[in-house]
Design a protein around this motif. Structure first.
Motif, mmCIF file in Angstrom:
data_model
loop_
_atom_site.group_PDB
_atom_site.id
_atom_site.type_symbol
_atom_site.label_atom_id
_atom_site.label_comp_id
_atom_site.label_asym_id
_atom_site.label_seq_id
_atom_site.Cartn_x
_atom_site.Cartn_y
_atom_site.Cartn_z
ATOM 1 N N TYR A 13 9.132 29.771 24.648
ATOM 2 C CA TYR A 13 8.808 28.991 26.163
ATOM 3 C C TYR A 13 7.655 28.693 26.124
ATOM 4 C CZ TYR A 13 7.913 28.632 31.213
ATOM 5 O OH TYR A 13 7.678 28.297 32.332
ATOM 6 N N ILE A 14 6.486 29.400 25.395
ATOM 7 C CA ILE A 14 5.036 28.694 25.802
ATOM 8 C C ILE A 14 5.041 27.708 24.744
ATOM 9 C CG2 ILE A 14 2.997 29.287 24.937
ATOM 10 C CD1 ILE A 14 3.211 32.288 25.685
ATOM 11 N N ILE A 15 5.924 27.553 23.574
ATOM 12 C CA ILE A 15 5.761 26.413 22.753
ATOM 13 C C ILE A 15 6.252 25.278 23.286
ATOM 14 C CG2 ILE A 15 6.542 25.647 20.373
ATOM 15 C CD1 ILE A 15 6.291 28.339 19.237
ATOM 16 N N GLN A 16 7.301 25.481 23.952
ATOM 17 C CA GLN A 16 8.362 24.330 24.472
ATOM 18 C C GLN A 16 7.553 23.760 25.761
ATOM 19 O OE1 GLN A 16 10.115 23.995 27.431
ATOM 20 N NE2 GLN A 16 10.622 21.962 27.068
ATOM 21 N N GLN A 17 6.654 24.681 26.571
ATOM 22 C CA GLN A 17 6.417 24.030 27.950
ATOM 23 C C GLN A 17 4.790 23.498 27.389
ATOM 24 O OE1 GLN A 17 7.041 24.155 31.458
ATOM 25 N NE2 GLN A 17 9.243 24.439 30.311
ATOM 26 N N SER A 18 4.209 24.088 26.406
ATOM 27 C CA SER A 18 2.882 23.783 26.102
ATOM 28 C C SER A 18 3.046 22.263 25.632
ATOM 29 C CB SER A 18 2.209 24.726 25.215
ATOM 30 O OG SER A 18 2.122 25.877 25.842
ATOM 31 N N SER A 19 3.999 22.062 24.707
ATOM 32 C CA SER A 19 4.242 20.863 23.828
ATOM 33 C C SER A 19 4.586 19.611 24.815
ATOM 34 C CB SER A 19 5.521 20.972 22.859
ATOM 35 O OG SER A 19 5.766 19.938 22.206
ATOM 36 N N SER A 20 5.434 19.860 25.783
ATOM 37 C CA SER A 20 5.894 19.039 26.756
ATOM 38 C C SER A 20 4.690 18.439 27.622
ATOM 39 C CB SER A 20 6.865 19.371 27.531
ATOM 40 O OG SER A 20 6.596 20.530 28.488
ATOM 41 N N ARG A 21 3.736 19.332 27.928
ATOM 42 C CA ARG A 21 2.190 18.967 28.633
ATOM 43 C C ARG A 21 1.205 18.676 27.653
ATOM 44 N NH1 ARG A 21 2.935 24.380 32.637
ATOM 45 N NH2 ARG A 21 4.831 23.757 33.659
ATOM 46 N N GLY A 22 1.349 18.404 26.458
ATOM 47 C CA GLY A 22 0.285 18.025 25.693
ATOM 48 C C GLY A 22 -0.753 19.051 25.198
ATOM 49 N N ARG A 23 -0.405 20.362 25.429
ATOM 50 C CA ARG A 23 -1.129 21.410 25.134
ATOM 51 C C ARG A 23 -1.154 22.005 23.857
ATOM 52 N NH1 ARG A 23 -3.865 24.282 29.002
ATOM 53 N NH2 ARG A 23 -4.810 25.237 27.267
ATOM 54 N N THR A 24 -1.416 21.208 22.821
ATOM 55 C CA THR A 24 -1.300 21.529 21.377
ATOM 56 C C THR A 24 -1.969 22.958 21.189
ATOM 57 O OG1 THR A 24 -1.333 19.093 21.084
ATOM 58 C CG2 THR A 24 -1.338 20.648 19.146
ATOM 59 N N ASP A 25 -2.937 23.155 21.623
ATOM 60 C CA ASP A 25 -3.921 24.257 21.300
ATOM 61 C C ASP A 25 -2.903 25.546 21.686
ATOM 62 O OD1 ASP A 25 -4.225 23.514 24.044
ATOM 63 O OD2 ASP A 25 -5.732 24.709 24.689
ATOM 64 N N LEU A 26 -2.345 25.418 22.916
ATOM 65 C CA LEU A 26 -1.257 26.598 23.184
ATOM 66 C C LEU A 26 0.008 26.839 21.970
ATOM 67 C CD1 LEU A 26 -1.306 26.507 26.910
ATOM 68 C CD2 LEU A 26 -2.483 28.150 25.367
ATOM 69 N N VAL A 27 0.280 25.373 21.815
ATOM 70 C CA VAL A 27 1.357 25.586 20.735
ATOM 71 C C VAL A 27 0.731 26.316 19.262
ATOM 72 C CG1 VAL A 27 2.752 24.233 19.251
ATOM 73 C CG2 VAL A 27 2.642 23.360 21.434
ATOM 74 N N PHE A 28 -0.559 26.073 18.922
ATOM 75 C CA PHE A 28 -0.807 26.660 17.748
ATOM 76 C C PHE A 28 -1.092 27.959 17.855
ATOM 77 C CE2 PHE A 28 -1.407 22.548 16.069
ATOM 78 C CZ PHE A 28 -1.958 22.443 14.588
ATOM 79 N N MET A 29 -1.215 28.419 19.303
ATOM 80 C CA MET A 29 -1.626 30.000 19.476
ATOM 81 C C MET A 29 -0.297 30.491 19.248
ATOM 82 S SD MET A 29 -1.444 32.187 22.313
ATOM 83 C CE MET A 29 -0.785 31.257 23.580
ATOM 84 N N ALA A 30 0.482 30.056 19.840
ATOM 85 C CA ALA A 30 2.007 30.679 19.928
ATOM 86 C C ALA A 30 2.550 31.080 18.522
ATOM 87 C CB ALA A 30 2.924 30.097 20.867
ATOM 88 N N ILE A 31 2.458 29.892 17.667
ATOM 89 C CA ILE A 31 2.804 29.777 16.280
ATOM 90 C C ILE A 31 1.879 30.818 15.517
ATOM 91 C CG2 ILE A 31 2.941 28.503 14.127
ATOM 92 C CD1 ILE A 31 3.477 25.979 15.941
ATOM 93 N N ILE A 32 0.566 31.031 15.718
ATOM 94 C CA ILE A 32 -0.160 32.104 15.149
ATOM 95 C C ILE A 32 0.460 33.420 15.411
ATOM 96 C CG2 ILE A 32 -2.448 33.099 14.801
ATOM 97 C CD1 ILE A 32 -3.544 30.035 15.063
#
Length: 284
Positions: free
Chosen positions: A201-220
């Motif tokens: 959910y964090i990855i999906q929401q952050s990606s749609s809002r342009g928050r790539t830093d949060l996407v990287f954080m969730a992946i890590i």
């Protein structure tokens, strides 16, 4: 120690390359490591990350448990029944090639968008790998053990319960642990729709809002959890099933012969057949 040093150097090299790349690329595409680390600390402090990990882990655990509970009995049936093997083996062989993500829109139609759909999707994702893996674990059981059991008077059902299941259990548990890694691989897909919490959910929401830093954080975070869980679980399996992972020196071979003799004696006594008891004792 040398392996640990190499891993630290590899990690440092990745961070260095990442940092250099981030300084020459738009942060929208590659955020800086410091920014991602700050996000990690911030979400831990607010409790959002812990809650996301809890929800994702529970979904994967539920799906993996159901997958194992169904795959193990079917694998035993396939291994011990010629008819079941002829019917199910072709299906099992092609399972790992099934495009799991193609089921997602179908599952939405069949189960809606609640928790049931997410768990069923993760179940399919893990089951298609779990089923062939468990069959392979059973095929790796030493046939001499089964033949010995049948020779001393054990029934087919007794060989399954007292030989096949215990002998295959270490491999089956390792396969079960591996399914968690597969579950975390597909968690980002399963939590894209109607998931209030979760790493996906964090990855999906952050990606749609342009928050790539949060996407990287969730992946890590997913990578870190997967590595820790895999290491700890496999360490426990090796501790519980020491006989399976012993390094074979002359001493351990003698020890294994001793334990093999004891096992055969126990089997003979439990089955009530004493004809081969003296021969079994000689193995000790």
């Amino acid at each position: 120690m040398k392996t640990f040093t190499k891993r630290i150097l590899l990690l440092a090299s990745i961070l260095l390359i990442w940092n250099i790349t981030a300084k020459h690329v738009n942060p929208l595409f590659v955020p800086e490591p410091v920014t991602v680390f700050d996000d990690l600390i911030g979400m831990i402090h607010t409790g959002q990350l812990i809650k996301a990990i809890e929800y994702s882990f529970l979904r994967i655990t539920a799906a993996t448990f159901i997958s194992g509970a169904i795959a193990f009995p079917i694998a035993i049936l396939v291994y011990n029944s010629r008819i079941a093997k002829d019917i199910l083996n072709p299906i099992i062989s092609v399972m790992r090639y099934i495009p799991v993500t193609a089921f997602y829109p179908l599952l939405i139609m069949w189960f809606g968008i609640d928790e049931m759909m997410k768990i069923v999707f993760l179940f399919i994702a893990t089951f298609v790998y779990m089923m062939p893996s468990v069959v392979l674990c059973l095929e790796e059981v030493n046939n001499d053990l089964i033949d010995t059991g049948l020779t001393i008077g054990m029934s087919k059902l007794q060989t399954i319960w007292r030989i096949q299941i215990p002998a295959s259990l270490p491999g089956v548990l390792n396969s079960y642990i591996m399914m968690y890694g597969i579950g975390f691989t597909y968690i980002a897909v399963s939590e894209t729709i109607n998931a209030q919490y979760g790493l996906g959910y964090i990855i999906q929401q952050s990606s749609s809002r342009g928050r790539t830093d949060l996407v990287f954080m969730a992946i890590i975070v997913i990578m870190i959890i997967s590595v820790i869980f895999d290491y700890v679980s496999k360490w426990l399996v090796k501790k519980i099933f020491k006989w399976k992972f012993m390094i074979y020196t002359q001493d351990t071979v003698e020890i294994n012969h001793f334990y093999l003799g004891l096992i055969i004696i126990l089997i003979i006594r439990s089955t009530g057949s004493l004809e081969n008891l003296d021969a079994a004792r000689q193995l000790c």
